[in-house]
Write an enzyme that holds these catalytic residues in place. Structure first.
Site, PDB file in Angstrom:
ATOM      1  N   VAL A 132       1.057  -3.793   3.858  1.00  0.00           N
ATOM      2  CA  VAL A 132       0.852  -5.236   4.498  1.00  0.00           C
ATOM      3  C   VAL A 132       2.131  -6.348   4.519  1.00  0.00           C
ATOM      4  CG1 VAL A 132      -1.580  -5.482   4.242  1.00  0.00           C
ATOM      5  CG2 VAL A 132      -0.076  -6.247   2.557  1.00  0.00           C
ATOM      6  N   TYR A 143      -2.366  -2.369 -10.948  1.00  0.00           N
ATOM      7  CA  TYR A 143      -2.282  -2.330  -9.262  1.00  0.00           C
ATOM      8  C   TYR A 143      -1.619  -3.094  -8.549  1.00  0.00           C
ATOM      9  CZ  TYR A 143      -4.302  -2.630  -4.700  1.00  0.00           C
ATOM     10  OH  TYR A 143      -4.380  -2.700  -3.427  1.00  0.00           O
ATOM     11  N   SER A 148       0.853  -1.068  -0.017  1.00  0.00           N
ATOM     12  CA  SER A 148      -0.097  -0.110  -0.082  1.00  0.00           C
ATOM     13  C   SER A 148       0.824   1.164  -0.010  1.00  0.00           C
ATOM     14  CB  SER A 148      -1.154  -0.233   1.269  1.00  0.00           C
ATOM     15  OG  SER A 148      -2.269  -0.406   0.858  1.00  0.00           O
ATOM     16  N   LYS A 197       0.677   3.236  -3.137  1.00  0.00           N
ATOM     17  CA  LYS A 197      -0.691   3.957  -3.318  1.00  0.00           C
ATOM     18  C   LYS A 197      -0.450   5.755  -3.283  1.00  0.00           C
ATOM     19  CE  LYS A 197      -3.600   0.245  -1.654  1.00  0.00           C
ATOM     20  NZ  LYS A 197      -4.452  -0.113  -0.414  1.00  0.00           N
ATOM     21  N   TYR A 255      -4.190   2.815   8.135  1.00  0.00           N
ATOM     22  CA  TYR A 255      -5.304   2.192   8.320  1.00  0.00           C
ATOM     23  C   TYR A 255      -6.159   2.776   9.417  1.00  0.00           C
ATOM     24  CZ  TYR A 255      -2.224  -1.145   5.595  1.00  0.00           C
ATOM     25  OH  TYR A 255      -1.737  -1.516   4.469  1.00  0.00           O
TER      26      TYR A 255
HETATM   27  N1  GLU Z   1      -1.880  -5.271  -2.567  1.00  0.00           N
HETATM   28  C1  GLU Z   1      -2.235  -5.117  -1.199  1.00  0.00           C
HETATM   29  C2  GLU Z   1      -3.716  -5.507  -1.374  1.00  0.00           C
HETATM   30  O1  GLU Z   1      -4.305  -4.998  -2.388  1.00  0.00           O
HETATM   31  C3  GLU Z   1      -1.982  -3.838  -0.582  1.00  0.00           C
HETATM   32  C4  GLU Z   1      -2.571  -3.930   0.811  1.00  0.00           C
HETATM   33  C5  GLU Z   1      -1.895  -3.094   1.728  1.00  0.00           C
HETATM   34  O2  GLU Z   1      -0.575  -2.961   1.828  1.00  0.00           O
HETATM   35  O3  GLU Z   1      -2.551  -2.362   2.553  1.00  0.00           O
HETATM   36  O4  GLU Z   1      -4.441  -6.276  -0.693  1.00  0.00           O
END
Ligand code: GLU
Length: 314
Positions: free
Chosen positions: A268, A198, A68, A71, A250
């Site tokens: 994650v 993604y 994430s 992002k 989060y």
């Molecule tokens: N690639 C992971 C997913 O889409 C990223 C989630 C994350 O790091 O929060 O579940």
């Protein structure tokens, strides 16, 4: 009176070892099978100051995927491609209070756009906006952006993690198809193609040093501290920093803002990118996660550092 950098030099190894014990309270993510292979007791950190000096401690050489953390950069790239107005017709600006991969609010709230760009639905929507004639072009632009920001052209996708997520991402697939139904992904957009871009950007492999050098640019309002060149427009860094505070950790973003008081984004894989504005870029890895999805030991270490050196921006 020794300056802060030399105090950090002295204290960092000790604070790291004190925090490492918190790894045993967490659990490595398993829903992407390949992530389960990460060493659960690891903890590493890299801190880079504005001059480019680097301090490291613990397992700072461990490679891990951005997940994430990517992002925040795809958000800035989409803003650079399309501007604020276009991006925020597809994604909102508010925290959800739900899990990062939740579908709940997409159906409950009108219009059915994702609440923010850092939850999965929001990041998938943002990924769909990136310019490029083909999915390969779009991902190529994301990778080039990371190469440019880190100055490291060897950054690449971890193929095993990418394949592992692509094979098992049933939840993200449902989210993306839901977005298509709600016309957040437009008519011309192929859902599988967006997901592929993604998954790839989530699987870009880095170490703490890369995160520290990326964070250092955010700490310097988007300008390269070495050359003064504006790599990312200041306004887009400002927007991103705000999301990092409100949603970057989060459902523990409020807690982290109170305890550490630093803009941060975790993933994650156990990575955390954070910074002290105008002073340091910081990258942390600790694969064992707490129930909110953040590195147990990593969060502890950052809270201790912030308290010891009075880094909170609040
Ligand atoms: N690639 C992971 C997913 O889409 C990223 C989630 C994350 O790091 O929060 O579940």
């Amino acid at each position: 009176m020794p300056n802060e950098w030399s105090q950090l030099q002295v204290k960092l190894p000790q604070l790291l070892e004190e925090s490492r014990v918190y790894a045993s309270r967490g659990k490595v993510a398993e829903y992407i099978p390949e992530l389960a292979l990460a060493p659960s007791g690891a903890l590493g950190i890299a801190i880079m100051n504005m001059k480019g000096d680097l301090l490291t401690a613990g397992d700072c050489r461990l490679s891990f995927t951005m997940q994430s953390i990517s992002k925040i950069f795809t958000l800035m790239l989409a803003l650079m491609d399309l501007g604020e107005e276009a991006v925020f017709t597809k994604v909102g600006k508010e925290p959800t209070g739900d899990d990062f991969n939740s579908m709940l609010k997409l159906e409950l709230v009108e219009p059915g756009i994702p609440f923010n760009p850092l939850i999965n639905a929001g990041a998938i929507a943002v990924t769909s906006l990136l310019r490029g004639a083909t999915p390969a072009d779009r991902f190529g632009r994301v990778l080039d952006f990371f190469h440019m920001l880190t100055g490291d052209d060897s950054l690449q996708v971890n193929e095993a993690v990418y394949q592992s997520e692509k094979r098992t991402a049933h939840r993200n697939r449902s989210l993306a198809y839901f977005l298509k139904e709600n016309e957040v992904l437009d008519e011309q957009t192929d859902v599988e193609e967006v997901l592929d871009v993604y998954f790839r950007h989530c699987a870009i492999e880095v170490n703490c040093r890369h995160l520290a050098s990326l964070a250092r640019i955010l700490a310097n309002q988007g300008a390269d501290p070495a050359t003064g060149r504006q790599l990312i427009p200041r306004r887009y860094v400002q927007i991103t920093k705000t999301f990092m505070i409100s949603c970057g950790m989060y459902n523990a973003s409020g807690e982290f803002a109170i305890q550490a008081g630093l803009p941060a984004k975790s993933g994650v894989s156990g990575g955390i990118l954070t910074f002290v504005p105008g002073r340091y870029g910081i990258g942390v890895v600790g694969p064992a996660l707490n129930s909110k999805g953040n590195s147990t030991a990593g969060v502890h270490l950052l809270e201790q550092l912030s308290r010891t050196f009075d880094w909170s921006i609040f």
